[in-house]
Design a protein around this motif. Structure first.
Motif, PDB file in Angstrom:
ATOM      1  N   GLY A   1      16.618  28.577  -8.957  1.00 40.28           N
ATOM      2  CA  GLY A   1      17.271  29.802  -8.502  1.00 40.28           C
ATOM      3  C   GLY A   1      17.647  29.748  -7.037  1.00 40.28           C
ATOM      4  N   SER A   2      17.488  28.579  -6.404  1.00 38.77           N
ATOM      5  CA  SER A   2      17.760  28.410  -4.983  1.00 38.77           C
ATOM      6  C   SER A   2      19.032  27.598  -4.794  1.00 38.77           C
ATOM      7  CB  SER A   2      16.582  27.692  -4.309  1.00 38.77           C
ATOM      8  OG  SER A   2      16.958  27.135  -3.067  1.00 38.77           O
ATOM      9  N   THR A   3      19.998  28.140  -4.064  1.00 40.69           N
ATOM     10  CA  THR A   3      21.248  27.417  -3.828  1.00 40.69           C
ATOM     11  C   THR A   3      21.032  26.089  -3.115  1.00 40.69           C
ATOM     12  OG1 THR A   3      22.634  29.400  -3.896  1.00 40.69           O
ATOM     13  CG2 THR A   3      23.472  27.536  -2.628  1.00 40.69           C
ATOM     14  N   PRO A   4      20.190  25.998  -2.079  1.00 37.56           N
ATOM     15  CA  PRO A   4      19.971  24.678  -1.451  1.00 37.56           C
ATOM     16  C   PRO A   4      19.388  23.649  -2.424  1.00 37.56           C
ATOM     17  CG  PRO A   4      19.240  26.430   0.018  1.00 37.56           C
ATOM     18  CD  PRO A   4      19.545  27.074  -1.289  1.00 37.56           C
ATOM     19  N   ILE A   5      18.475  24.068  -3.276  1.00 34.71           N
ATOM     20  CA  ILE A   5      17.898  23.125  -4.236  1.00 34.71           C
ATOM     21  C   ILE A   5      18.934  22.748  -5.298  1.00 34.71           C
ATOM     22  CG2 ILE A   5      16.134  22.797  -6.007  1.00 34.71           C
ATOM     23  CD1 ILE A   5      15.133  22.597  -3.133  1.00 34.71           C
ATOM     24  N   LEU A   6      19.737  23.691  -5.735  1.00 40.82           N
ATOM     25  CA  LEU A   6      20.814  23.377  -6.683  1.00 40.82           C
ATOM     26  C   LEU A   6      21.770  22.345  -6.087  1.00 40.82           C
ATOM     27  CD1 LEU A   6      21.605  26.951  -8.070  1.00 40.82           C
ATOM     28  CD2 LEU A   6      20.585  25.050  -9.340  1.00 40.82           C
ATOM     29  N   ALA A   7      22.043  22.461  -4.791  1.00 38.63           N
ATOM     30  CA  ALA A   7      22.912  21.475  -4.132  1.00 38.63           C
ATOM     31  C   ALA A   7      22.241  20.111  -4.109  1.00 38.63           C
ATOM     32  CB  ALA A   7      23.236  21.943  -2.719  1.00 38.63           C
ATOM     33  N   ALA A   8      20.938  20.082  -3.811  1.00 35.97           N
ATOM     34  CA  ALA A   8      20.212  18.811  -3.800  1.00 35.97           C
ATOM     35  C   ALA A   8      20.151  18.200  -5.191  1.00 35.97           C
ATOM     36  CB  ALA A   8      18.806  19.015  -3.251  1.00 35.97           C
ATOM     37  N   MET A   9      20.119  19.052  -6.206  1.00 32.90           N
ATOM     38  CA  MET A   9      20.118  18.584  -7.595  1.00 32.90           C
ATOM     39  C   MET A   9      21.496  18.143  -8.065  1.00 32.90           C
ATOM     40  SD  MET A   9      17.755  21.426  -9.534  1.00 32.90           S
ATOM     41  CE  MET A   9      15.961  21.381  -9.502  1.00 32.90           C
ATOM     42  N   ARG A  10      22.534  18.453  -7.276  1.00 29.09           N
ATOM     43  CA  ARG A  10      23.924  18.152  -7.651  1.00 29.09           C
ATOM     44  C   ARG A  10      24.331  18.877  -8.941  1.00 29.09           C
ATOM     45  NH1 ARG A  10      24.490  11.571  -6.691  1.00 29.09           N
ATOM     46  NH2 ARG A  10      23.605  11.517  -4.585  1.00 29.09           N
ATOM     47  N   ARG A  11      23.962  20.135  -9.033  1.00 30.61           N
ATOM     48  CA  ARG A  11      24.262  20.895 -10.248  1.00 30.61           C
ATOM     49  C   ARG A  11      25.694  21.425 -10.268  1.00 30.61           C
ATOM     50  NH1 ARG A  11      22.227  20.589 -14.872  1.00 30.61           N
ATOM     51  NH2 ARG A  11      22.228  22.824 -15.326  1.00 30.61           N
ATOM     52  N   GLY A  12      26.338  21.550  -9.118  1.00 36.81           N
ATOM     53  CA  GLY A  12      27.746  21.940  -9.114  1.00 36.81           C
ATOM     54  C   GLY A  12      27.997  23.432  -9.129  1.00 36.81           C
ATOM     55  N   TYR A  13      26.984  24.248  -8.842  1.00 33.30           N
ATOM     56  CA  TYR A  13      27.163  25.691  -8.745  1.00 33.30           C
ATOM     57  C   TYR A  13      26.091  26.251  -7.815  1.00 33.30           C
ATOM     58  CZ  TYR A  13      23.514  25.332 -12.320  1.00 33.30           C
ATOM     59  OH  TYR A  13      22.382  24.985 -13.005  1.00 33.30           O
ATOM     60  N   THR A  14      26.318  27.456  -7.343  1.00 32.13           N
ATOM     61  CA  THR A  14      25.354  28.144  -6.501  1.00 32.13           C
ATOM     62  C   THR A  14      24.570  29.160  -7.335  1.00 32.13           C
ATOM     63  OG1 THR A  14      26.884  29.935  -5.950  1.00 32.13           O
ATOM     64  CG2 THR A  14      26.933  27.956  -4.546  1.00 32.13           C
ATOM     65  N   ARG A  15      23.540  29.729  -6.729  1.00 29.91           N
ATOM     66  CA  ARG A  15      22.785  30.791  -7.412  1.00 29.91           C
ATOM     67  C   ARG A  15      23.709  31.963  -7.728  1.00 29.91           C
ATOM     68  NH1 ARG A  15      17.832  33.694  -7.470  1.00 29.91           N
ATOM     69  NH2 ARG A  15      18.274  35.622  -8.592  1.00 29.91           N
ATOM     70  N   GLU A  16      24.580  32.291  -6.794  1.00 32.45           N
ATOM     71  CA  GLU A  16      25.486  33.421  -7.008  1.00 32.45           C
ATOM     72  C   GLU A  16      26.436  33.152  -8.184  1.00 32.45           C
ATOM     73  OE1 GLU A  16      23.526  33.625  -3.330  1.00 32.45           O
ATOM     74  OE2 GLU A  16      24.841  32.009  -4.063  1.00 32.45           O
ATOM     75  N   GLU A  17      26.905  31.917  -8.279  1.00 29.71           N
ATOM     76  CA  GLU A  17      27.806  31.569  -9.389  1.00 29.71           C
ATOM     77  C   GLU A  17      27.057  31.600 -10.723  1.00 29.71           C
ATOM     78  OE1 GLU A  17      30.977  28.700  -7.022  1.00 29.71           O
ATOM     79  OE2 GLU A  17      29.083  27.861  -7.747  1.00 29.71           O
ATOM     80  N   TYR A  18      25.791  31.180 -10.733  1.00 29.20           N
ATOM     81  CA  TYR A  18      25.016  31.278 -11.977  1.00 29.20           C
ATOM     82  C   TYR A  18      24.832  32.748 -12.353  1.00 29.20           C
ATOM     83  CZ  TYR A  18      21.482  30.425 -15.521  1.00 29.20           C
ATOM     84  OH  TYR A  18      20.798  30.374 -16.717  1.00 29.20           O
TER      85      TYR A  18
END
Length: 459
Positions: A274-291
């Motif tokens: 649920g954390s945008t910085p961690i999502l970026a580190a995971m290379r998930r391709g979206y932010t928390r807000e976009e999810y």
């Protein structure tokens, strides 16, 4: 002719691959047996997503080593992701292993067994998912109607592989890139399964929302084609699909699910954090807000949809604030359930190569248990709001814990337990209307109120 016992680890795709392998073996004259002690050949269909799955396979292989060494006629092999990843290395380290077939080579099982039997001094077999000269394994994307299908549930692979490169994930390396099957071929297979007795079919893909993107098609178009092709004459009651990547799920797809009565309003849409910085580190391709926006869109179009998520806690660099953001997402999203895992580095992945595994295991365990408790509370609260509601449940059969009770699932994939039919085994594969009397975080306990009414949407 050999008696083959297949042991499957991992995801639904692996289970489907084992089913296809069993068909291929039967077509070649072999017998697939359920009892390992009756088999003269044991094949493990393996998973490599987490280290625990690999260690389980190695333990089972070790337990069969004495039998393999004592019986020259006994064959022992592996297929799937673990085989794809370590094939040649495994054959060197485990000389009692006869073959290792990768994720797009398992249909060669009869050929490999025949060669091993024919050549007394045959060397162990290893084949990767691209095979010689980069070619796909013949038939891996062909239709397999499975005329011998038994049971009310069936699975169909609509695509294989994944083009995403999430930093923690080994799947693209062991499954290859995305390849979609022709829509007409998939629709024909679903129809054949339904005519063979399947009442619910689940479409499978590592990233199923990306279906057809290289062919100017889409998952929404495929669902519409199947709904037309596998018409009411087939007996098909429900159609599901997994797994959805949040970046690729579209409003068109959700509206298609809404408009097609037989497509279940159920989305497996892993957030992972649920954390945008961690999502970026995971290379998930979206932010928390976009999810959050995708969640809101689904709730707007399909208010009664069931949504399931996955989470990884303790990813490299995850602070307490990052974890609390994940906790916040679980508390607010009202997921039907969540699959929660502690991060473990997979050798060769970007996170393992470039990031320090800096969250202590004790902290990973604490966060894992805490998030499980949060989801349990969310599920309990959600279950309490469903008491008195009515749902159409696809009756599957007797409950494992009580033969006088039956079990089934709602459109949202919630497990229901209800009284068995008084007239015997006549409900299997039928939609039974039930009313919820009580609930636990994982199960709805219901009474049967009829067989024909449609499900009432939630608020």
């Amino acid at each position: 002719m050999r008696k083959v016992h297949l042991i499957t680890f991992g995801c639904q795709m692996n289970k489907l691959d084992s089913e296809l392998a069993a068909e291929t073996l039967a077509d070649a004259g072999h017998i697939v047996v359920d009892d390992e002690s009756l088999a003269d050949t044991v094949v493990f269909n393996t998973c490599s997503v987490r280290d625990h799955a690999e260690q389980r396979v190695l333990s089972r292989l070790a337990s069969l080593k004495p039998r393999r060494l004592a019986d020259p006629d006994f064959r022992l092999g592996i297929m799937g992701c673990f085989a794809e990843r370590y094939g040649e290395e495994l054959l060197r380290k485990l000389p009692h292993l006869d073959f290792a077939l990768g994720t797009r080579q398992f249909l060669r099982l009869p050929e490999v067994l025949e060669r091993l039997d024919r050549e007394a001094s045959a060397k162990p077999e290893k084949a990767g998912h691209f095979g010689p000269a980069g070619a796909e394994s013949p038939g891996i994307h062909q239709s397999h109607p499975r005329a011998r299908h038994q049971g009310i549930q069936g699975f169909v692979s609509v695509m294989r592989g994944c083009d995403n490169r999430c930093s923690y994930c080994i799947v693209p390396d062991v499954r290859g890139g995305e390849v979609s099957r022709p829509a007409e071929e998939i629709a024909a297979e679903v129809r054949a399964l339904a005519l063979a007795g399947a009442r619910e079919v689940t479409l499978l893909g590592q990233n199923i929302d990306a279906y057809g993107k290289h062919d100017n098609s889409s998952l929404a178009a495929l669902l519409r084609l199947i709904d037309t092709t596998a018409g009411p004459d087939t007996g098909l009651v429900r159609l599901r699909f997994v797994t959805s990547h949040p970046r690729d799920i579209s409003r068109e797809l959700v509206e298609t699910v809404r408009d097609l009565d037989r497509v279940a309003a159920h989305f497996h849409m892993p957030a992972q954090s649920g954390s945008t910085p961690i999502l970026a580190a995971m290379r998930r391709g979206y932010t928390r807000e976009e999810y959050d926006d995708k969640l809101a869109m689904i709730r707007e179009v399909l208010p009664h949809a069931g949504i399931v998520s996955d989470f990884i806690v303790g990813f490299p660099g995850e602070t307490e604030a990052d974890y609390l953001a994940t906790r916040d997402l679980v508390e607010k999203a009202h997921f039907t359930t969540s699959y929660i895992f502690k991060y473990s580095p997979r050798p060769g992945t970007p996170s393992a190569l470039t990031m320090r595994d800096d969250v202590p295991d004790s902290e990973k365990k604490r966060r894992n248990n805490d998030l499980l408790a949060v989801q349990s509370t969310v599920s309990s609260t959600r279950g309490a709001t469903l008491i008195g509601r009515r749902f159409s449940v696809l009756a599957e059969g007797e409950s494992n814990r009580n033969a006088r009770r039956w079990t089934g699932r709602t459109e949202q994939n919630m497990i229901c337990v209800f009284d068995a039919p008084p007239e015997g085994d006549t409900w299997r594969g039928r939609l039974v209307e039930v009313e919820v009397e009580s609930a636990t975080p994982l199960t709805l306990f219901c009474r049967v109120v009829g067989n024909d009414a449609q499900e009432q949407p939630e608020d």
